[in-house]
Design a protein around this motif. Structure first.
Motif, mmCIF file in Angstrom:
data_model
loop_
_atom_site.group_PDB
_atom_site.id
_atom_site.type_symbol
_atom_site.label_atom_id
_atom_site.label_comp_id
_atom_site.label_asym_id
_atom_site.label_seq_id
_atom_site.Cartn_x
_atom_site.Cartn_y
_atom_site.Cartn_z
ATOM 1 N N ALA A 1 0.863 -1.546 -0.147
ATOM 2 C CA ALA A 1 -0.071 -0.077 0.016
ATOM 3 C C ALA A 1 0.891 1.213 -0.120
ATOM 4 N N ARG A 2 1.888 1.349 0.871
ATOM 5 C CA ARG A 2 2.755 2.323 0.891
ATOM 6 C C ARG A 2 3.524 2.625 -0.506
ATOM 7 N N VAL A 3 4.131 1.591 -0.955
ATOM 8 C CA VAL A 3 4.846 1.805 -2.278
ATOM 9 C C VAL A 3 3.944 1.988 -3.332
ATOM 10 N N GLY A 4 2.850 1.462 -3.296
ATOM 11 C CA GLY A 4 1.733 1.866 -4.360
ATOM 12 C C GLY A 4 1.194 3.500 -4.357
ATOM 13 N N SER A 5 0.959 3.891 -3.269
ATOM 14 C CA SER A 5 0.848 5.328 -2.952
ATOM 15 C C SER A 5 2.050 6.268 -3.284
ATOM 16 N N ASP A 6 3.126 5.851 -2.965
ATOM 17 C CA ASP A 6 4.297 6.502 -3.602
ATOM 18 C C ASP A 6 4.519 6.615 -5.029
ATOM 19 N N LEU A 7 4.102 5.379 -5.882
ATOM 20 C CA LEU A 7 4.024 5.424 -7.203
ATOM 21 C C LEU A 7 2.823 6.297 -7.840
ATOM 22 N N GLY A 8 2.153 6.761 -6.920
ATOM 23 C CA GLY A 8 0.870 7.562 -7.515
ATOM 24 C C GLY A 8 -0.434 6.816 -7.739
ATOM 25 N N TYR A 9 -0.423 5.654 -7.278
ATOM 26 C CA TYR A 9 -1.868 4.813 -7.311
ATOM 27 C C TYR A 9 -2.750 5.496 -6.054
ATOM 28 N N GLN A 10 -3.845 5.388 -6.573
ATOM 29 C CA GLN A 10 -5.137 5.793 -5.072
ATOM 30 C C GLN A 10 -5.405 4.284 -4.665
ATOM 31 N N VAL A 11 -5.083 4.308 -3.318
ATOM 32 C CA VAL A 11 -4.902 2.864 -2.719
ATOM 33 C C VAL A 11 -6.230 2.918 -1.704
ATOM 34 N N THR A 12 -6.826 1.759 -1.589
ATOM 35 C CA THR A 12 -7.691 1.276 -0.896
ATOM 36 C C THR A 12 -7.318 0.035 -0.146
ATOM 37 N N PHE A 13 -7.040 0.136 1.284
ATOM 38 C CA PHE A 13 -6.814 -0.865 2.155
ATOM 39 C C PHE A 13 -7.717 -1.335 2.651
ATOM 40 N N VAL A 14 -8.254 -2.853 2.209
ATOM 41 C CA VAL A 14 -9.224 -3.235 2.948
ATOM 42 C C VAL A 14 -8.883 -4.273 4.031
ATOM 43 N N VAL A 15 -9.241 -3.453 5.392
ATOM 44 C CA VAL A 15 -8.501 -3.928 6.427
ATOM 45 C C VAL A 15 -9.202 -5.062 7.094
ATOM 46 N N ASP A 16 -10.548 -5.408 6.777
ATOM 47 C CA ASP A 16 -10.984 -6.799 7.435
ATOM 48 C C ASP A 16 -10.681 -8.205 6.412
ATOM 49 N N ALA A 17 -10.095 -7.825 5.190
ATOM 50 C CA ALA A 17 -9.647 -8.893 4.254
ATOM 51 C C ALA A 17 -8.089 -8.923 4.284
ATOM 52 N N THR A 18 -7.664 -8.770 5.737
ATOM 53 C CA THR A 18 -6.228 -8.895 5.866
ATOM 54 C C THR A 18 -6.071 -9.861 7.055
ATOM 55 N N ALA A 19 -5.023 -10.356 7.438
ATOM 56 C CA ALA A 19 -4.659 -11.212 8.497
ATOM 57 C C ALA A 19 -3.379 -10.921 8.854
ATOM 58 N N THR A 20 -3.281 -11.076 10.310
ATOM 59 C CA THR A 20 -1.887 -11.299 10.683
ATOM 60 C C THR A 20 -1.760 -11.920 11.814
ATOM 61 N N ASN A 21 -0.300 -12.034 12.679
ATOM 62 C CA ASN A 21 -0.059 -12.737 13.786
ATOM 63 C C ASN A 21 0.414 -11.743 14.591
ATOM 64 N N PRO A 22 0.209 -12.339 16.108
ATOM 65 C CA PRO A 22 0.942 -11.437 17.127
ATOM 66 C C PRO A 22 2.315 -11.294 16.757
ATOM 67 N N ILE A 23 2.802 -10.340 17.150
ATOM 68 C CA ILE A 23 4.326 -10.115 16.931
ATOM 69 C C ILE A 23 5.055 -10.023 18.303
ATOM 70 N N PRO A 24 6.207 -10.878 18.214
ATOM 71 C CA PRO A 24 6.818 -10.949 19.492
ATOM 72 C C PRO A 24 7.759 -9.767 19.791
ATOM 73 N N HIS A 25 8.046 -9.521 21.218
ATOM 74 C CA HIS A 25 9.085 -8.581 21.432
ATOM 75 C C HIS A 25 10.358 -8.568 20.851
ATOM 76 N N ARG A 26 11.270 -7.500 20.419
ATOM 77 C CA ARG A 26 12.439 -7.612 19.881
ATOM 78 C C ARG A 26 13.358 -8.681 20.872
ATOM 79 N N ASP A 27 13.145 -8.604 22.162
ATOM 80 C CA ASP A 27 13.993 -9.395 22.757
ATOM 81 C C ASP A 27 13.518 -10.715 23.077
ATOM 82 N N ALA A 28 12.535 -11.062 22.412
ATOM 83 C CA ALA A 28 12.116 -12.641 22.756
ATOM 84 C C ALA A 28 12.645 -13.509 22.010
ATOM 85 N N PRO A 29 12.787 -14.766 22.619
ATOM 86 C CA PRO A 29 13.799 -15.620 21.903
ATOM 87 C C PRO A 29 13.328 -16.154 20.397
#
Length: 199
Positions: free
Chosen positions: A122-150
């Motif tokens: 989305a960020r790169v597309g915007s910088d290239l001049g595209y009008q971007v729609t980010f469909v937030v509920d059609a994305t998925a992710t995971n919890p992110i560990p702390h930087r010091d986690a093993p």
């Protein structure tokens, strides 16, 4: 055709990893299918993107067979399928050329992971001049560990660590940083409602 739906990394590689049990939306394919149906009905281009890490020996190594769309998704004949090796869908692919050849100026993005490949695209597309729609509920992710986690912590350890950033918080922060800067935030339901309005 001035619009394109970019479906990013909704692939079996993620389901093949233990972390899938902590994915924010295990049924993400259902929402992606709704967006694909909308795009096809509107005559928009649908581009499928898969992440590949040849030689890595993990779930993103094409040699292991997981670098393919989730089985619930169905790509129609003629819809481009591109493989990337970077976080965004532009840098290591011919995506921009495909879009330029078809006169596309507006992008709708969805996929896995919310804050990583989808947000970066989305960020790169915007910088290239595209009008971007980010469909937030059609994305998925995971919890992110702390930087010091093993690095080798289990999913249970990740979820038990109070320093872990929850998937819900990741999605919320992504909305905040993109809105009004790099993309318009929308939901599948909102896009379906717009499509139902008389022209």
């Amino acid at each position: 055709m001035t619009r394109a739906l970019i479906v990013i990394d909704v692939q079996e590689s993620f389901r093949a990893r233990p972390l899938w049990e902590a994915i924010s939306d295990p049924k993400i394919a259902d929402k992606v299918n709704r967006l694909v149906r909308l795009a096809r009905e509107a005559g928009d281009l649908v581009v499928w993107v898969l992440h590949s890490e040849p030689g890595s020996g993990d779930a993103f190594d094409p040699a292991l067979g997981h670098v393919r769309l989730l089985e619930e998704l169905e790509r129609a004949g003629g819809e481009p399928l591109i493989h990337k090796t970077s976080h965004n869908a532009f840098t290591t692919t011919n995506l921009q050329q495909l879009l330029t050849e078809r006169g596309v100026r507006e992008l709708t993005v969805c996929g896995i992971r919310t804050e990583q490949c989808v947000e970066t695209t989305a960020r790169v597309g915007s910088d290239l001049g595209y009008q971007v729609t980010f469909v937030v509920d059609a994305t998925a992710t995971n919890p992110i560990p702390h930087r010091d986690a093993p690095a080798d912590q289990s999913v249970a350890e990740l979820l038990a660590d109070p320093r872990t950033l929850s998937a819900e918080e990741v999605v919320r922060r992504t909305e905040y940083v993109l809105a009004g800067r790099f993309a318009t935030i929308a939901t599948v339901e909102e896009l379906e409602a717009r499509a139902d309005l008389p022209a």
